[in-house]
Design a protein around this motif. Structure first.
Motif, PDB file in Angstrom:
ATOM      1  N   GLU A  20       4.243   7.350  -1.669  1.00 14.00           N
ATOM      2  CA  GLU A  20       5.377   6.466  -1.926  1.00 14.00           C
ATOM      3  C   GLU A  20       4.944   5.012  -1.819  1.00 14.00           C
ATOM      4  OE1 GLU A  20       9.629   7.278  -0.573  1.00 14.00           O
ATOM      5  OE2 GLU A  20       8.969   5.763   0.872  1.00 14.00           O
ATOM      6  N   LEU A  21       5.397   4.205  -2.790  1.00 16.75           N
ATOM      7  CA  LEU A  21       5.110   2.775  -2.811  1.00 16.75           C
ATOM      8  C   LEU A  21       6.419   2.014  -2.843  1.00 16.75           C
ATOM      9  CD1 LEU A  21       2.922   0.481  -3.185  1.00 16.75           C
ATOM     10  CD2 LEU A  21       3.409   0.673  -5.637  1.00 16.75           C
ATOM     11  N   GLN A  22       6.497   0.950  -2.054  1.00 14.39           N
ATOM     12  CA  GLN A  22       7.682   0.096  -2.019  1.00 14.39           C
ATOM     13  C   GLN A  22       7.348  -1.233  -2.687  1.00 14.39           C
ATOM     14  OE1 GLN A  22       9.198  -1.965   1.687  1.00 14.39           O
ATOM     15  NE2 GLN A  22      10.740  -0.361   1.534  1.00 14.39           N
ATOM     16  N   VAL A  23       8.164  -1.628  -3.663  1.00  7.11           N
ATOM     17  CA  VAL A  23       7.945  -2.891  -4.371  1.00  7.11           C
ATOM     18  C   VAL A  23       9.258  -3.650  -4.451  1.00  7.11           C
ATOM     19  CG1 VAL A  23       6.048  -1.955  -5.751  1.00  7.11           C
ATOM     20  CG2 VAL A  23       8.384  -1.877  -6.651  1.00  7.11           C
ATOM     21  N   GLN A  24       9.158  -4.942  -4.822  1.00  5.71           N
ATOM     22  CA  GLN A  24      10.360  -5.736  -5.027  1.00  5.71           C
ATOM     23  C   GLN A  24      11.189  -5.122  -6.148  1.00  5.71           C
ATOM     24  OE1 GLN A  24      11.551  -8.296  -3.309  1.00  5.71           O
ATOM     25  NE2 GLN A  24       9.811  -8.319  -1.889  1.00  5.71           N
ATOM     26  N   GLN A  25      12.507  -5.158  -5.987  1.00  9.16           N
ATOM     27  CA  GLN A  25      13.389  -4.519  -6.954  1.00  9.16           C
ATOM     28  C   GLN A  25      13.215  -5.137  -8.334  1.00  9.16           C
ATOM     29  OE1 GLN A  25      17.541  -4.464  -5.880  1.00  9.16           O
ATOM     30  NE2 GLN A  25      17.850  -2.547  -6.936  1.00  9.16           N
ATOM     31  N   SER A  26      13.135  -4.284  -9.332  1.00  2.79           N
ATOM     32  CA  SER A  26      12.997  -4.718 -10.713  1.00  2.79           C
ATOM     33  C   SER A  26      13.791  -3.756 -11.587  1.00  2.79           C
ATOM     34  CB  SER A  26      11.513  -4.745 -11.108  1.00  2.79           C
ATOM     35  OG  SER A  26      11.357  -5.271 -12.406  1.00  2.79           O
ATOM     36  N   ASP A  27      13.646  -3.886 -12.904  1.00  2.69           N
ATOM     37  CA  ASP A  27      14.435  -3.040 -13.803  1.00  2.69           C
ATOM     38  C   ASP A  27      13.567  -2.039 -14.549  1.00  2.69           C
ATOM     39  OD1 ASP A  27      13.085  -4.836 -15.343  1.00  2.69           O
ATOM     40  OD2 ASP A  27      14.820  -5.497 -16.522  1.00  2.69           O
ATOM     41  N   PHE A  28      12.365  -1.743 -14.053  1.00  3.41           N
ATOM     42  CA  PHE A  28      11.497  -0.806 -14.763  1.00  3.41           C
ATOM     43  C   PHE A  28      11.975   0.631 -14.562  1.00  3.41           C
ATOM     44  CE2 PHE A  28       9.481  -1.541 -10.619  1.00  3.41           C
ATOM     45  CZ  PHE A  28       9.297  -0.243 -10.153  1.00  3.41           C
ATOM     46  N   THR A  29      11.716   1.454 -15.566  1.00  2.00           N
ATOM     47  CA  THR A  29      12.067   2.876 -15.512  1.00  2.00           C
ATOM     48  C   THR A  29      10.872   3.686 -15.025  1.00  2.00           C
ATOM     49  OG1 THR A  29      11.353   3.305 -17.777  1.00  2.00           O
ATOM     50  CG2 THR A  29      13.633   2.562 -17.458  1.00  2.00           C
ATOM     51  N   LYS A  79       0.840  -1.186   0.000  1.00  2.00           N
ATOM     52  CA  LYS A  79       0.000   0.000   0.000  1.00  2.00           C
ATOM     53  C   LYS A  79       0.881   1.244   0.000  1.00  2.00           C
ATOM     54  CE  LYS A  79      -3.891  -2.275   0.407  1.00  2.00           C
ATOM     55  NZ  LYS A  79      -4.895  -2.290  -0.663  1.00  2.00           N
ATOM     56  N   PRO A  80       0.511   2.267  -0.756  1.00  2.00           N
ATOM     57  CA  PRO A  80       1.277   3.519  -0.738  1.00  2.00           C
ATOM     58  C   PRO A  80       1.058   4.268   0.563  1.00  2.00           C
ATOM     59  CG  PRO A  80      -0.680   3.763  -2.099  1.00  2.00           C
ATOM     60  CD  PRO A  80      -0.620   2.313  -1.704  1.00  2.00           C
ATOM     61  N   ILE A  81       2.054   5.049   0.947  1.00  2.39           N
ATOM     62  CA  ILE A  81       1.944   5.889   2.136  1.00  2.39           C
ATOM     63  C   ILE A  81       2.177   7.345   1.725  1.00  2.39           C
ATOM     64  CG2 ILE A  81       2.667   4.082   3.744  1.00  2.39           C
ATOM     65  CD1 ILE A  81       5.458   5.400   3.769  1.00  2.39           C
ATOM     66  N   MET A  82       1.538   8.255   2.437  1.00  2.00           N
ATOM     67  CA  MET A  82       1.750   9.673   2.163  1.00  2.00           C
ATOM     68  C   MET A  82       3.021  10.128   2.871  1.00  2.00           C
ATOM     69  SD  MET A  82      -0.734  12.982   2.878  1.00  2.00           S
ATOM     70  CE  MET A  82      -1.704  12.860   1.383  1.00  2.00           C
ATOM     71  N   ILE A  83       3.882  10.821   2.129  1.00  2.25           N
ATOM     72  CA  ILE A  83       5.109  11.363   2.703  1.00  2.25           C
ATOM     73  C   ILE A  83       5.173  12.855   2.401  1.00  2.25           C
ATOM     74  CG2 ILE A  83       6.322   9.167   2.492  1.00  2.25           C
ATOM     75  CD1 ILE A  83       7.796  10.325   0.070  1.00  2.25           C
ATOM     76  N   GLU A  84       6.104  13.524   3.039  1.00  2.00           N
ATOM     77  CA  GLU A  84       6.265  14.968   2.848  1.00  2.00           C
ATOM     78  C   GLU A  84       6.901  15.242   1.481  1.00  2.00           C
ATOM     79  OE1 GLU A  84       5.661  18.857   4.244  1.00  2.00           O
ATOM     80  OE2 GLU A  84       5.113  16.959   5.192  1.00  2.00           O
ATOM     81  N   PRO A  85       6.264  16.045   0.640  1.00  2.00           N
ATOM     82  CA  PRO A  85       6.878  16.371  -0.656  1.00  2.00           C
ATOM     83  C   PRO A  85       8.061  17.311  -0.485  1.00  2.00           C
ATOM     84  CG  PRO A  85       4.846  17.609  -0.374  1.00  2.00           C
ATOM     85  CD  PRO A  85       4.940  16.676   0.802  1.00  2.00           C
TER      86      PRO A  85
END
Length: 215
Positions: free
Chosen positions: A72-81, A49-55
């Protein structure tokens, strides 16, 4: 200066009064769609789930912005741009988001503002209906300028140093006139729900890909 404000009020107030029944209907319909979406996206509790952070302000994408938020969203590391992430999030909207956008176009059309179908003749590349302002491997900036406000959506992709990638979605707005302030006040709940939903759906897809790759 006061004469300009008076002229704006003389234009703005009659329009609001004349269109009030339609605007009320649109607001009620939008609230129903948001209720539907909140219940639709609350099922998968195991997804990231995304969380709100300070811009970060001021932001180079729109240095004079006076309104901003960031998820901000945290996902498993990948190679997407950043462009790939942005296209995955904004390239195709679910039904309820498309319905909200149509309602939004109905409202802004009353005031002669740009709809989601507007495309600048100076911009050939878009993601969804957003023109691309700038792009690199780790960041893409979307947005355009309008009479009532200027806005940018900034997608940043970066490693967290612990085997995961972070996707930050920052929305920046410069409110130019009273209508811009009213517009942001009205659409903020819907905007935040849409951004959270887009990031959540992206997280689900990335999670599914990660599980497929696992032995």
């Amino acid at each position: 200066m006061s004469g300009g404000r008076d002229d704006g009020r003389r234009f703005f107030l009659p329009v609001v009064v004349n269109e009030l029944p339609q605007l009320l209907f649109v607001c009620l319909a939008a609230r129903w769609l948001c209720y539907f979406a909140e219940n639709e996206t609350a099922d998968d509790r195991m997804s990231a789930k995304p969380i709100m952070i300070e811009p970060h302000m001021p932001h180079p994408a729109l240095p004079d912005a006076d309104w901003a938020d960031c998820y901000e969203l945290q996902v498993q590391q990948s190679d997407f741009t950043a462009v790939v992430a942005a296209r995955a999030m904004f390239g195709k909207f679910p039904f309820w988001v498309r319905s909200l956008l149509r309602l939004r176009d109905t409202i802004v059309g009353v005031f002669g503002l740009k709809s989601t179908r507007h495309h600048s003749p100076h911009t050939s590349d878009t993601i969804g209906f957003f023109p691309i302002v700038s792009k690199s491997e780790n960041q893409v900036v979307l947005g355009f300028d309008d009479k009532h406000l200027d806005f940018r959506i900034v997608i940043d992709v970066r490693d967290d140093g612990q085997g995961r990638q972070l996707i930050d979605t920052t929305t920046l707005v410069k409110r130019k006139i009273l209508l811009g302030r009213i517009y942001i006040a009205v659409i903020t709940p819907f905007h935040r729900l849409i951004v959270k939903t887009m990031l959540t759906d992206f997280g689900k897809r990335m999670g599914a890909l990660s599980r497929q790759r696992s032995p």
